[in-house]
Write a protein that holds these residues in place. Structure first.
Motif, PDB file in Angstrom:
ATOM      1  N   GLN A 111       0.769  -1.081  -0.151  1.00  0.00           N
ATOM      2  CA  GLN A 111       0.118   0.063  -0.005  1.00  0.00           C
ATOM      3  C   GLN A 111       0.930   1.332  -0.057  1.00  0.00           C
ATOM      4  OE1 GLN A 111      -0.657   1.785   3.463  1.00  0.00           O
ATOM      5  NE2 GLN A 111      -1.675   3.282   2.015  1.00  0.00           N
ATOM      6  N   ALA A 112       1.979   1.329   0.868  1.00  0.00           N
ATOM      7  CA  ALA A 112       2.760   2.590   1.098  1.00  0.00           C
ATOM      8  C   ALA A 112       3.428   2.774  -0.233  1.00  0.00           C
ATOM      9  CB  ALA A 112       3.551   2.475   2.197  1.00  0.00           C
ATOM     10  N   ARG A 113       3.897   1.603  -1.160  1.00  0.00           N
ATOM     11  CA  ARG A 113       4.534   1.914  -2.162  1.00  0.00           C
ATOM     12  C   ARG A 113       3.824   1.876  -3.418  1.00  0.00           C
ATOM     13  NH1 ARG A 113       8.400  -3.125  -1.867  1.00  0.00           N
ATOM     14  NH2 ARG A 113       8.159  -2.723  -4.017  1.00  0.00           N
ATOM     15  N   GLU A 114       2.555   1.741  -3.234  1.00  0.00           N
ATOM     16  CA  GLU A 114       1.441   1.660  -4.483  1.00  0.00           C
ATOM     17  C   GLU A 114       1.821   0.654  -5.514  1.00  0.00           C
ATOM     18  OE1 GLU A 114       1.205   5.750  -5.412  1.00  0.00           O
ATOM     19  OE2 GLU A 114       0.740   6.172  -3.514  1.00  0.00           O
ATOM     20  N   GLU A 117       2.692  -6.875  -6.418  1.00  0.00           N
ATOM     21  CA  GLU A 117       3.849  -7.792  -7.129  1.00  0.00           C
ATOM     22  C   GLU A 117       2.999  -9.037  -7.393  1.00  0.00           C
ATOM     23  OE1 GLU A 117       8.143  -8.449  -5.610  1.00  0.00           O
ATOM     24  OE2 GLU A 117       7.073  -9.625  -4.435  1.00  0.00           O
ATOM     25  N   LEU A 118       3.224  -9.672  -8.241  1.00  0.00           N
ATOM     26  CA  LEU A 118       2.531 -10.966  -8.727  1.00  0.00           C
ATOM     27  C   LEU A 118       3.930 -12.005  -8.849  1.00  0.00           C
ATOM     28  CD1 LEU A 118       1.132  -8.665 -10.944  1.00  0.00           C
ATOM     29  CD2 LEU A 118      -0.596 -10.473 -10.609  1.00  0.00           C
ATOM     30  N   VAL A 119       3.726 -13.196  -8.193  1.00  0.00           N
ATOM     31  CA  VAL A 119       4.763 -14.193  -8.233  1.00  0.00           C
ATOM     32  C   VAL A 119       4.276 -15.330  -8.322  1.00  0.00           C
ATOM     33  CG1 VAL A 119       6.920 -15.154  -6.839  1.00  0.00           C
ATOM     34  CG2 VAL A 119       6.366 -12.663  -6.594  1.00  0.00           C
ATOM     35  N   GLY A 120       5.053 -15.900  -9.466  1.00  0.00           N
ATOM     36  CA  GLY A 120       4.572 -17.307  -9.764  1.00  0.00           C
ATOM     37  C   GLY A 120       3.423 -17.721 -10.491  1.00  0.00           C
ATOM     38  N   GLN A 134       7.334 -14.978 -14.625  1.00  0.00           N
ATOM     39  CA  GLN A 134       7.389 -15.552 -13.254  1.00  0.00           C
ATOM     40  C   GLN A 134       7.252 -14.488 -12.272  1.00  0.00           C
ATOM     41  OE1 GLN A 134       7.256 -18.922 -12.766  1.00  0.00           O
ATOM     42  NE2 GLN A 134       7.465 -18.884 -10.584  1.00  0.00           N
ATOM     43  N   ILE A 135       7.588 -13.446 -12.352  1.00  0.00           N
ATOM     44  CA  ILE A 135       7.364 -12.235 -11.569  1.00  0.00           C
ATOM     45  C   ILE A 135       6.872 -11.078 -12.332  1.00  0.00           C
ATOM     46  CG2 ILE A 135       8.525 -10.790  -9.938  1.00  0.00           C
ATOM     47  CD1 ILE A 135      10.837 -12.964  -9.519  1.00  0.00           C
ATOM     48  N   ILE A 136       5.936 -10.364 -11.923  1.00  0.00           N
ATOM     49  CA  ILE A 136       5.286  -9.173 -12.614  1.00  0.00           C
ATOM     50  C   ILE A 136       5.207  -8.278 -11.693  1.00  0.00           C
ATOM     51  CG2 ILE A 136       3.655  -8.290 -14.242  1.00  0.00           C
ATOM     52  CD1 ILE A 136       3.180 -10.464 -15.315  1.00  0.00           C
ATOM     53  N   THR A 137       5.711  -7.019 -11.770  1.00  0.00           N
ATOM     54  CA  THR A 137       5.618  -5.954 -10.769  1.00  0.00           C
ATOM     55  C   THR A 137       4.812  -4.810 -11.410  1.00  0.00           C
ATOM     56  OG1 THR A 137       7.888  -6.316  -9.745  1.00  0.00           O
ATOM     57  CG2 THR A 137       6.730  -4.050  -9.313  1.00  0.00           C
ATOM     58  N   TYR A 138       3.677  -4.145 -10.754  1.00  0.00           N
ATOM     59  CA  TYR A 138       2.596  -3.362 -11.597  1.00  0.00           C
ATOM     60  C   TYR A 138       2.678  -2.185 -10.570  1.00  0.00           C
ATOM     61  CZ  TYR A 138      -1.577  -1.560 -13.521  1.00  0.00           C
ATOM     62  OH  TYR A 138      -2.647  -0.966 -14.144  1.00  0.00           O
ATOM     63  N   ASP A 139       3.198  -1.017 -10.853  1.00  0.00           N
ATOM     64  CA  ASP A 139       3.254   0.011 -10.193  1.00  0.00           C
ATOM     65  C   ASP A 139       1.983   0.736 -10.600  1.00  0.00           C
ATOM     66  OD1 ASP A 139       3.613   2.999  -9.504  1.00  0.00           O
ATOM     67  OD2 ASP A 139       5.705   2.676  -9.400  1.00  0.00           O
ATOM     68  N   LEU A 140       0.877   0.898  -9.527  1.00  0.00           N
ATOM     69  CA  LEU A 140      -0.348   1.415 -10.053  1.00  0.00           C
ATOM     70  C   LEU A 140      -0.595   2.825 -10.047  1.00  0.00           C
ATOM     71  CD1 LEU A 140      -1.978  -0.372  -6.649  1.00  0.00           C
ATOM     72  CD2 LEU A 140      -2.407  -1.044  -9.268  1.00  0.00           C
ATOM     73  N   ALA A 141       0.678   3.525  -9.356  1.00  0.00           N
ATOM     74  CA  ALA A 141       0.457   5.078  -9.596  1.00  0.00           C
ATOM     75  C   ALA A 141       0.935   5.442 -10.866  1.00  0.00           C
ATOM     76  CB  ALA A 141       1.511   5.840  -8.401  1.00  0.00           C
ATOM     77  N   GLN A 143       1.384   3.341 -13.331  1.00  0.00           N
ATOM     78  CA  GLN A 143       0.985   2.518 -14.506  1.00  0.00           C
ATOM     79  C   GLN A 143       1.962   1.825 -15.395  1.00  0.00           C
ATOM     80  OE1 GLN A 143      -2.637   3.879 -16.606  1.00  0.00           O
ATOM     81  NE2 GLN A 143      -3.770   3.665 -15.015  1.00  0.00           N
ATOM     82  N   THR A 144       2.998   1.286 -14.843  1.00  0.00           N
ATOM     83  CA  THR A 144       4.153   0.731 -15.331  1.00  0.00           C
ATOM     84  C   THR A 144       3.946  -0.864 -14.917  1.00  0.00           C
ATOM     85  OG1 THR A 144       5.738   1.489 -13.746  1.00  0.00           O
ATOM     86  CG2 THR A 144       5.543   2.773 -15.826  1.00  0.00           C
ATOM     87  N   VAL A 145       4.508  -1.706 -15.889  1.00  0.00           N
ATOM     88  CA  VAL A 145       4.631  -3.021 -15.626  1.00  0.00           C
ATOM     89  C   VAL A 145       5.881  -3.616 -15.836  1.00  0.00           C
ATOM     90  CG1 VAL A 145       3.559  -5.412 -16.256  1.00  0.00           C
ATOM     91  CG2 VAL A 145       2.294  -3.642 -16.257  1.00  0.00           C
ATOM     92  N   SER A 146       6.568  -4.298 -14.995  1.00  0.00           N
ATOM     93  CA  SER A 146       7.908  -4.829 -15.338  1.00  0.00           C
ATOM     94  C   SER A 146       7.664  -6.462 -15.206  1.00  0.00           C
ATOM     95  CB  SER A 146       8.898  -4.296 -14.298  1.00  0.00           C
ATOM     96  OG  SER A 146      10.179  -5.012 -14.470  1.00  0.00           O
TER      97      SER A 146
END
Length: 176
Positions: A111-114, A117-120, A134-141, A143-146
């Motif tokens: 929540q604090a970092r907005e 993180e999706l794993v597996g 395998q790992i996807i990080t989604y920055d909500l603020a 709107q970037t996906v890594s």
């Protein structure tokens, strides 16, 4: 000191920072409602554990999982939500009316970092595109996906863009 925990357990309503607003802006100013078949509160360790068909709702944001753990930070605010399932799923309607959905073995919302993180066996879908890794990080603020294939057998990320269906008029190759 016991009071914040009792309200968490009885009301099961947590507020998430209103400064998360890049997508589903209205959602992030609403209370979070958690429902489950079973709930355990560990006051000493600032931890709430929900099991048995768990649903987390905040406006149009919805997470479904077999198990969700909510952790409080030093300020007594629910700060991290860890959803696990086979798979755990996330959906949310964006401000433009489109829907984004995701699934993974574990979805962690910081929540604090907005950040989500999706794993597996992670997947994120929006419109006709889908990314899996395998790992996807989604920055909500932002709107970037890594995405990273780290930990998978072939260490690869896959993105699929599905072309729109052709209209009947386009059948003969006309470009009007």
């Amino acid at each position: 000191m016991l009071r914040p925990y009792l309200s968490l357990a009885s009301g099961v309503m947590l507020l998430v920072s209103a400064n998360v607003y890049a997508q589903g802006e209205a959602d992030f100013s609403k209370a979070i409602e958690l429902t489950a078949g079973h709930e355990e509160l560990d006051i000493k360790n600032n931890r709430l554990l929900l099991t048995d068909n768990v649903t987390v709702k905040q406006g149009t944001l919805e997470i479904k999982a077999d198990r969700v753990e909510a952790l409080r930070n030093a300020d007594q605010q629910a700060d991290t939500f860890i959803a696990e399932g086979n798979p755990a799923t996330y959906t949310q309607q964006l401000d433009d009316g489109s829907t984004i959905s995701a699934q993974a073995d574990r979805i962690t919302y910081y929540q604090a970092r907005e950040v989500l993180e999706l794993v597996g066996n992670a997947q994120v879908s929006q419109g006709s595109s889908r990314s899996s890794a395998q790992i996807i990080t989604y920055d909500l603020a932002q709107q970037t996906v890594s995405a990273s294939g780290e930990g998978s057998e072939n260490n690869r990320v896959t993105t699929i863009f599905t072309p729109p269906k052709k209209k009947k008029d386009d059948k003969n190759g006309s470009n009007n």
